[in-house]
Write a protein that holds these residues in place. Sequence first.
Motif: not given
Length: 332
Positions: A301-308, A318-319, A325-327
Amino acid sequence: MNPACCRMQTLAWLGITSLCLGATWAVPAKERRKTEKPKADLALYGNLDNYDLTDNYGEILDLSNYEELYDYGDLAPKIEVGTLAPRPKDRMALPNLDTVPETPKLQPLSTTSPVYPAPIPMQGLPSCLLCLCIGTSVYCDDANLEHIPLLPRETTYLYARFNRIGAIRASDFTGLKKLKRIDLSSNFISWADADAFHLLPSLQELILPENRLTALPELPRSIIHLDARLNRIPSTGLRPEAFRDLKQLQFLHLSDNQLDYIPAPLPESLRSLHLQNNNIQTMHEDTFCDSRDHSQIRRALEDIRLDGNPINLSLFPNAYFCLPRLPTGRFF
């Protein structure tokens, strides 16, 4: 004697005398050349003692009758000039001039209106008459369809983008056991039967962006790529733990919807999670990682997008400990 008679006799004798003299002196050209040519040769070559120029060379090379000696008539090809073509050997090939062609019979004009075949409804036609079928792929893009057409049982890939399809029924894909990819982008789909895709054992890619969906139907366990961007799906439109058992799911794209939270738990196989431009405000510490196992590492899981989204990612430190890498999103 009459003087006139004497004059006539005198003239007659003069005529006879002239004819005799003319006959005497009129030597043929052939004889004159025989006598004149040796004399001329003797005068020209008189100083040559070794040559006998008295021979009758004129007789040997007499060119006066050159054309008579050589008759070329036998050597010239005989050409027959005509205006008629040769007659064919086969008599059947000759046109029969005695027969007169029949005059075509004119059909009487009908006073009744013509009868046209009943039109076949477009949606009832097989897909290969409405769409383009190449091998096991069916292309129905921009065909003004309102329903999914009847598909061949060997269909592997279906592309029905840019149409007016408004709903997906379970019967649309019945028996299509080889179907791997469904692309229904840019339609008017607002409803899909709960088991519309669940019974497709080979389905790997389901592409549904730019529609009007408010709920996501049950998915088969073979799914690898789900793209439902730009719809109207709220969190209540997802079944509880909708993605937990999808052990082959790698790409989950639900951006530009109306989600209120991240749809956990997520399968370990997931590589890309796009949830940007939703209404997510919070998350649990166990959303991505197992808080009880601090040795856990989710390398995929390298690609997490929560922008917007209105969520502040810095509130949940802690999540992310198991992620490579960070979201992507807001951290303040």
